[in-house]
Design an enzyme around this catalytic site. Structure first.
Site, PDB file in Angstrom:
ATOM      1  NE  ARG A  25     139.267  66.360  68.289  1.00 30.67           N
ATOM      2  CZ  ARG A  25     140.216  67.086  68.871  1.00 30.67           C
ATOM      3  NH1 ARG A  25     141.137  66.491  69.582  1.00 30.67           N
ATOM      4  NH2 ARG A  25     140.242  68.391  68.711  1.00 30.67           N
ATOM      5  CG  HIS A  53     129.846  72.950  66.627  1.00 31.84           C
ATOM      6  ND1 HIS A  53     131.148  73.003  67.014  1.00 31.84           N
ATOM      7  CD2 HIS A  53     129.855  72.573  65.311  1.00 31.84           C
ATOM      8  CE1 HIS A  53     131.931  72.664  65.983  1.00 31.84           C
ATOM      9  NE2 HIS A  53     131.163  72.393  64.945  1.00 31.84           N
ATOM     10  CG  ASP A  96     140.228  71.879  69.097  1.00 36.94           C
ATOM     11  OD1 ASP A  96     139.263  71.645  68.332  1.00 36.94           O
ATOM     12  OD2 ASP A  96     141.402  71.557  68.817  1.00 36.94           O
ATOM     13  CG  LEU A 142     134.119  88.557  82.026  1.00 38.25           C
ATOM     14  CD1 LEU A 142     135.597  88.280  82.312  1.00 38.25           C
ATOM     15  CD2 LEU A 142     133.369  87.223  82.015  1.00 38.25           C
TER      16      LEU A 142
HETATM   17  C1  FPP Z   1     136.181  73.594  67.801  1.00 33.17           C
HETATM   18  O1  FPP Z   1     135.727  72.264  67.807  1.00 33.17           O
HETATM   19  C2  FPP Z   1     135.143  74.576  68.031  1.00 33.17           C
HETATM   20  C3  FPP Z   1     134.700  75.503  67.103  1.00 33.17           C
HETATM   21  C4  FPP Z   1     135.235  75.590  65.750  1.00 33.17           C
HETATM   22  C5  FPP Z   1     133.671  76.485  67.376  1.00 33.17           C
HETATM   23  C6  FPP Z   1     133.389  76.835  68.803  1.00 33.17           C
HETATM   24  C7  FPP Z   1     131.937  77.106  68.902  1.00 33.17           C
HETATM   25  C8  FPP Z   1     131.150  76.876  69.960  1.00 33.17           C
HETATM   26  C9  FPP Z   1     131.649  76.399  71.271  1.00 33.17           C
HETATM   27  C10 FPP Z   1     129.668  77.073  69.892  1.00 33.17           C
HETATM   28  C11 FPP Z   1     129.162  78.438  69.534  1.00 33.17           C
HETATM   29  C12 FPP Z   1     129.880  79.547  70.187  1.00 33.17           C
HETATM   30  C13 FPP Z   1     129.318  80.568  70.870  1.00 33.17           C
HETATM   31  C14 FPP Z   1     130.218  81.639  71.380  1.00 33.17           C
HETATM   32  C15 FPP Z   1     127.902  80.678  71.174  1.00 33.17           C
HETATM   33  P1  FPP Z   1     135.983  71.386  66.498  1.00 33.17           P
HETATM   34  O2  FPP Z   1     134.727  71.372  65.701  1.00 33.17           O
HETATM   35  O3  FPP Z   1     137.186  71.879  65.760  1.00 33.17           O
HETATM   36  O4  FPP Z   1     136.260  69.984  67.154  1.00 33.17           O
HETATM   37  P2  FPP Z   1     137.113  68.798  66.527  1.00 33.17           P
HETATM   38  O5  FPP Z   1     138.540  69.278  66.476  1.00 33.17           O
HETATM   39  O6  FPP Z   1     136.925  67.693  67.527  1.00 33.17           O
HETATM   40  O7  FPP Z   1     136.553  68.480  65.177  1.00 33.17           O
END
Ligand code: FPP
Length: 254
Positions: free
Chosen positions: A25, A38, A21, A132
């Site tokens: 931000r 992302h 998460d 893994l």
């Molecule tokens: C949360 O941050 C993250 C996600 C919803 C997606 C996670 C995805 C990745 C790390 C990239 C792609 C993944 C792979 C496996 C290649 P948020 O957007 O909710 O952050 P915020 O709360 O600060 O808005």
């Protein structure tokens, strides 16, 4: 000196789950568009997979896209799906080098065709890897998973393949998407939020929970080692009292 040297290889969690998460931000803090967070988050994915494999952790499950994430702006959903495809392509060598087997949980039927094809390719390529198991939770929601399991179990009962009296924890476990994985020992959530957000609700019943303020794109190998060390400093009682745990540890030593 790296925190890695302080980790006890005999007290590793078998299965670590991560709620990644804080991408949005992180980007905002840098004055960038959310989606760039992302992109940077994929680097943290690579570092975490490598550290888990190097330590000898058996299973790592990452919450990559929830059933609720479809409600984000279309551009962000599309970017997440393209990032999934490009990262899978790019990281095949990382997975092979570290002997990592890829699998998914969640209803991936709903993903775009390209994402499904790329996933199928990498799952096939890595299916014999043994170090893994990396599980990506995609279009995953724990309530949906439990509903799905309930439907399958109910059908078995209606067809006389299962008796109501036979339903126990093992039966439920074996109908969840995670049926091949060990129980979750440790759940990490980054970015300071202290919520479970519909992730692995059944599986984390006795998991140790760890919340760090580090935003996911900044999460590096030392942050992962710090989390593992924190896990190793805890006493897991599973409803028992300390003395019982100490005694069973002594018995195990003999
Ligand atoms: C949360 O941050 C993250 C996600 C919803 C997606 C996670 C995805 C990745 C790390 C990239 C792609 C993944 C792979 C496996 C290649 P948020 O957007 O909710 O952050 P915020 O709360 O600060 O808005």
């Amino acid at each position: 000196m790296s925190l890695k040297t302080k980790i006890d290889p005999n007290k590793l969690p078998k299965h670590v789950a991560v709620i990644m998460d804080g991408n949005g931000r992180w980007a905002k803090k840098q004055g960038l568009k959310r989606v760039l967070g992302h992109g940077k988050g994929t680097e943290a994915v690579r570092k975490t997979v490598e550290s888990a494999a190097e330590l000898g952790i058996e299973a790592l499950t990452l919450f990559a896209f929830s059933t609720e994430n479809w409600n984000r702006p279309k551009f962000e959903v599309d970017t997440l799906m393209s990032l999934l495809v490009s990262s899978l392509k790019k990281e095949i060598s990382t997975l092979q080098k570290n002997n990592v087997r890829l699998q998914t949980i969640g209803n991936i039927e709903k993903l775009p065709r390209k994402a499904k094809e790329q996933l199928a390719e990498v799952i096939e390529l890595t299916k014999n890897n043994t170090r893994l198991t990396l599980t990506l939770a995609l279009n995953y929601g724990a309530r949906e998973e439990i509903i799905n399991a309930t439907k399958i179990i109910s059908k078995k009962i209606v067809n006389n393949d299962l008796k109501i009296e036979e339903i126990d924890e093992n039966i439920i476990n074996s109908h969840l998407y995670t049926f091949t994985l060990p129980v979750v020992d440790f759940l990490i959530r980054t970015s300071g939020e202290k919520r479970i957000s519909n992730f692995l609700l059944w599986q984390i019943a006795y998991a140790e929970l760890y919340f760090t303020d580090v935003l996911w794109p900044d999460f590096n190998k030392e942050d992962f080692y710090e989390a593992i060390l924190n896990y190793q400093s805890r006493e897991r009682r599973f409803g028992k009292i300390s003395e019982q745990i100490e005694n069973s540890n002594k018995e195990a030593e003999y």
